[in-house]
Design a protein around this motif. Structure first.
Motif, PDB file in Angstrom:
ATOM      1  N   THR A  19       0.839  -1.193   0.000  1.00  0.00           N
ATOM      2  CA  THR A  19       0.000   0.000   0.000  1.00  0.00           C
ATOM      3  C   THR A  19       0.878   1.249   0.000  1.00  0.00           C
ATOM      4  O   THR A  19       2.070   1.197   0.301  1.00  0.00           O
ATOM      5  CB  THR A  19      -0.920   0.001   1.231  1.00  0.00           C
ATOM      6  OG1 THR A  19      -0.118  -0.159   2.407  1.00  0.00           O
ATOM      7  CG2 THR A  19      -1.925  -1.144   1.156  1.00  0.00           C
ATOM      8  N   PHE A  20       0.282   2.380  -0.326  1.00  0.00           N
ATOM      9  CA  PHE A  20       1.056   3.599  -0.483  1.00  0.00           C
ATOM     10  C   PHE A  20       1.613   4.116   0.850  1.00  0.00           C
ATOM     11  O   PHE A  20       2.553   4.902   0.850  1.00  0.00           O
ATOM     12  CB  PHE A  20       0.200   4.678  -1.150  1.00  0.00           C
ATOM     13  CG  PHE A  20       0.078   4.503  -2.635  1.00  0.00           C
ATOM     14  CD1 PHE A  20       1.113   4.888  -3.480  1.00  0.00           C
ATOM     15  CD2 PHE A  20      -1.045   3.917  -3.191  1.00  0.00           C
ATOM     16  CE1 PHE A  20       1.018   4.714  -4.843  1.00  0.00           C
ATOM     17  CE2 PHE A  20      -1.151   3.735  -4.559  1.00  0.00           C
ATOM     18  CZ  PHE A  20      -0.122   4.133  -5.393  1.00  0.00           C
ATOM     19  N   ASP A  21       1.037   3.678   1.978  1.00  0.00           N
ATOM     20  CA  ASP A  21       1.597   4.129   3.246  1.00  0.00           C
ATOM     21  C   ASP A  21       2.928   3.450   3.555  1.00  0.00           C
ATOM     22  O   ASP A  21       3.626   3.837   4.481  1.00  0.00           O
ATOM     23  CB  ASP A  21       0.600   3.876   4.385  1.00  0.00           C
ATOM     24  CG  ASP A  21       0.344   2.396   4.607  1.00  0.00           C
ATOM     25  OD1 ASP A  21       0.417   1.633   3.621  1.00  0.00           O
ATOM     26  OD2 ASP A  21       0.066   2.011   5.746  1.00  0.00           O
ATOM     27  N   ARG A  22       3.309   2.423   2.771  1.00  0.00           N
ATOM     28  CA  ARG A  22       4.613   1.780   2.906  1.00  0.00           C
ATOM     29  C   ARG A  22       5.625   2.322   1.903  1.00  0.00           C
ATOM     30  O   ARG A  22       6.760   1.868   1.852  1.00  0.00           O
ATOM     31  CB  ARG A  22       4.485   0.267   2.707  1.00  0.00           C
ATOM     32  CG  ARG A  22       3.592  -0.437   3.700  1.00  0.00           C
ATOM     33  CD  ARG A  22       3.979  -0.192   5.126  1.00  0.00           C
ATOM     34  NE  ARG A  22       5.409  -0.393   5.364  1.00  0.00           N
ATOM     35  CZ  ARG A  22       6.070   0.124   6.384  1.00  0.00           C
ATOM     36  NH1 ARG A  22       5.446   0.923   7.232  1.00  0.00           N
ATOM     37  NH2 ARG A  22       7.346  -0.112   6.540  1.00  0.00           N
ATOM     38  N   GLU A  65       7.803  17.562   8.821  1.00  0.00           N
ATOM     39  CA  GLU A  65       6.985  16.353   8.856  1.00  0.00           C
ATOM     40  C   GLU A  65       7.665  15.161   8.201  1.00  0.00           C
ATOM     41  O   GLU A  65       7.084  14.105   8.106  1.00  0.00           O
ATOM     42  CB  GLU A  65       5.649  16.624   8.165  1.00  0.00           C
ATOM     43  CG  GLU A  65       4.822  17.721   8.845  1.00  0.00           C
ATOM     44  CD  GLU A  65       3.521  17.990   8.109  1.00  0.00           C
ATOM     45  OE1 GLU A  65       3.323  17.366   7.039  1.00  0.00           O
ATOM     46  OE2 GLU A  65       2.734  18.805   8.576  1.00  0.00           O
ATOM     47  N   ARG A 109       9.535  10.133   4.234  1.00  0.00           N
ATOM     48  CA  ARG A 109       9.543   8.885   4.993  1.00  0.00           C
ATOM     49  C   ARG A 109       8.127   8.548   5.448  1.00  0.00           C
ATOM     50  O   ARG A 109       7.386   9.413   5.898  1.00  0.00           O
ATOM     51  CB  ARG A 109      10.434   9.015   6.233  1.00  0.00           C
ATOM     52  CG  ARG A 109      11.903   9.161   5.925  1.00  0.00           C
ATOM     53  CD  ARG A 109      12.657   9.591   7.157  1.00  0.00           C
ATOM     54  NE  ARG A 109      12.504   8.664   8.267  1.00  0.00           N
ATOM     55  CZ  ARG A 109      13.221   7.568   8.421  1.00  0.00           C
ATOM     56  NH1 ARG A 109      14.130   7.252   7.526  1.00  0.00           N
ATOM     57  NH2 ARG A 109      13.052   6.787   9.461  1.00  0.00           N
ATOM     58  N   PRO A 110       7.722   7.283   5.326  1.00  0.00           N
ATOM     59  CA  PRO A 110       6.397   6.904   5.845  1.00  0.00           C
ATOM     60  C   PRO A 110       6.354   7.013   7.359  1.00  0.00           C
ATOM     61  O   PRO A 110       7.383   6.981   8.029  1.00  0.00           O
ATOM     62  CB  PRO A 110       6.236   5.445   5.380  1.00  0.00           C
ATOM     63  CG  PRO A 110       7.607   4.981   5.060  1.00  0.00           C
ATOM     64  CD  PRO A 110       8.412   6.185   4.673  1.00  0.00           C
ATOM     65  N   ASN A 111       5.160   7.139   7.899  1.00  0.00           N
ATOM     66  CA  ASN A 111       5.002   7.320   9.350  1.00  0.00           C
ATOM     67  C   ASN A 111       5.524   6.122  10.139  1.00  0.00           C
ATOM     68  O   ASN A 111       5.963   6.270  11.274  1.00  0.00           O
ATOM     69  CB  ASN A 111       3.524   7.550   9.683  1.00  0.00           C
ATOM     70  CG  ASN A 111       3.022   8.862   9.117  1.00  0.00           C
ATOM     71  OD1 ASN A 111       3.800   9.798   8.949  1.00  0.00           O
ATOM     72  ND2 ASN A 111       1.740   8.922   8.809  1.00  0.00           N
ATOM     73  N   ASN A 112       5.451   4.943   9.563  1.00  0.00           N
ATOM     74  CA  ASN A 112       5.911   3.736  10.253  1.00  0.00           C
ATOM     75  C   ASN A 112       7.205   3.220   9.622  1.00  0.00           C
ATOM     76  O   ASN A 112       7.415   2.027   9.492  1.00  0.00           O
ATOM     77  CB  ASN A 112       4.830   2.653  10.226  1.00  0.00           C
ATOM     78  CG  ASN A 112       4.288   2.442   8.819  1.00  0.00           C
ATOM     79  OD1 ASN A 112       4.677   3.126   7.889  1.00  0.00           O
ATOM     80  ND2 ASN A 112       3.396   1.473   8.677  1.00  0.00           N
ATOM     81  N   ALA A 113       8.094   4.133   9.216  1.00  0.00           N
ATOM     82  CA  ALA A 113       9.334   3.743   8.544  1.00  0.00           C
ATOM     83  C   ALA A 113      10.250   2.977   9.486  1.00  0.00           C
ATOM     84  O   ALA A 113      10.283   3.226  10.684  1.00  0.00           O
ATOM     85  CB  ALA A 113      10.056   4.981   8.010  1.00  0.00           C
TER      86      ALA A 113
END
Length: 317
Positions: A48-51, A146, A150-154
Motif C-alpha cells: 500500500t502507499f503508506d509503505r 513532517e 519517509r512513511p510514518n511507520n518507517a
C-alpha cells in the motif's frame, strides 16, 4: 419372417443399451494448471502507499555533472541502469556526483542512497538537455518538519559496526551530550603549551560508549588537529620488552573539528564500541597537532569506564 423378427430384436436391444449408457453420468477429468508465481493471483497482499518512500525527481545530462550533497557520509549507492554514472566526489564522503552515461537516454531510471546515519534516499532520474538543478542539498530528515520523504511507520537502517543500535539514535545521543554540556568527569585531563585537553564525560548505551571531550586553546596560535587515537596500553613496560597496544577506533564523531583557533574552545563527542581494560593496562587518548609539537595525552582507567553514566538517564532531544 423369422429373420425379419430377429433383425428387429437386435435393433431394439441396441437402442436400449444406448439409452442406459446415456443415463449413467460420465466422470469429467479435471486438470490443475501449474502456478505461475504471479503474486497478484497468489496468497500475498499488495504493497500500500503508506509503505512507500516517495522518490525525489532528479535530472541529469551528458555534458554536465549533477552533485547531490547529503547530511551524512554515503555508505551505499545503487543505480537502476547502465544509463547512469555515479560516484562520491574525490576527497569527500557526503557528496555524490551523477551524470548520464550516454546522450539523451529515453528510459527513466532510478537511484538509491543510504547514508551513515541510517537514512535512505531514493530518486527517479531522467535525462534533460539542460537540468534546472545541478547542485542539490538534501535536507536532514531530522529537521525537515513532517519528514515527507519517509512513511510514518518507517523502519531504521542498521549498520554492521553499530550492532543492534540505530544509527539515528546514536546521532541523537551524541547531539544531546553535546547540547547538555555536562561535566561528569572532573579528574581526567592534561595541559601543555597553552592547550588544555579534558574528558568531560563517559556515557554508555546498548553496547556503545560515548566520550565527551573538550579542547581549550589559551594561546594565540591556532591548534591544527592531525589525528586522535584511543589505545589500550600496558601501565608498566619493562626494558627491552615490546609495547603491547590495542587501538580502539571511534565509530562515529560529532563536531569533529580540525582547527581550534586561538583563545577559543571546542567540544567533540566520539562513539566507541564497548570495551573494558585489564588491571595491568589503561586507555590512553592522544591528540596530535599537525606539523607541531603541542601533543596532548590523557589516561583513563578501567574504574572510570565502569562508572560510565547510563544514557537512559540523559534527556535525549
Amino acid at each position: 419372417m423369422i429373420p425379419a423378427l430377429a433383425f428387429l430384436g437386435c435393433i431394439a436391444s441396441a437402442s436400449a443399451q444406448e439409452t442406459m449408457a446415456s443415463a449413467v453420468p460420465v466422470p469429467q477429468q479435471t486438470q490443475s494448471l501449474p502456478s505461475t508465481g504471479d503474486y497478484f493471483g497468489g496468497l500475498t497482499r499488495p504493497l500500500t502507499f503508506d509503505r512507500m518512500i516517495p522518490p525525489y525527481a532528479l535530472e541529469v545530462t551528458f555534458s554536465k555533472t549533477t552533485h547531490v550533497i547529503f547530511p551524512s557520509a554515503i555508505r551505499y549507492v545503487d543505480l537502476g541502469s547502465a544509463d547512469l554514472l555515479a560516484a562520491k566526489a574525490d576527497g569527500t564522503e557526503n557528496v555524490l556526483r551523477v551524470k548520464a552515461a550516454l546522450r539523451d537516454f529515453s528510459r527513466e531510471s532510478n537511484l538509491s542512497v543510504i547514508t551513515e546515519d541510517g537514512a535512505y534516499y531514493t530518486f527517479n532520474v531522467k535525462y534533460a538537455d539542460e537540468p534546472v538543478k545541478l547542485s542539490v542539498e538534501m535536507t536532514d530528515f531530522l529537521h525537515d518538519g513532517e519528514a515527507v520523504n519517509r512513511p510514518n511507520n518507517a523502519l531504521e537502517i542498521y549498520m554492521e559496526e553499530l550492532g543492534s543500535e540505530s544509527p539515528l539514535l546514536v546521532r541523537l545521543i551524541m547531539r544531546s551530550i553535546y547540547k547538555n554540556d555536562r561535566r561528569e568527569v572532573k579528574h581526567i585531563g592534561c595541559k601543555r603549551f597553552g592547550i588544555q585537553y579534558l574528558l568531560k564525560g563517559i556515557y554508555s548505551h546498548n553496547g556503545l560508549l560515548y566520550f565527551h571531550m573538550q579542547l581549550k586553546n589559551s594561546s594565540n596560535v591556532p591548534f591544527d588537529i592531525d589525528h586522535l587515537t584511543f589505545k589500550i596500553v600496558d601501565k608498566k613496560v619493562a626494558k627491552r620488552t615490546a609495547i603491547q597496544e590495542q587501538v580502539v577506533w571511534p565509530l562515529r564523531a560529532h563536531n569533529n573539528v580540525q582547527v581550534v583557533p586561538g583563545k577559543t574552545s571546542e567540544r567533540m563527542v566520539f562513539t566507541l564500541p564497548k570495551f573494558t581494560i585489564p588491571d595491568d593496562k589503561h586507555l590512553v587518548v592522544e591528540l596530535y597537532e599537525k606539523e607541531g609539537g603541542r601533543h596532548q595525552s590523557l589516561t583513563v582507567e578501567n574504574a572510570d569506564l565502569v562508572r560510565a553514566e547510563d544514557i537512559n538517564e540523559l534527556k535525549v532531544r
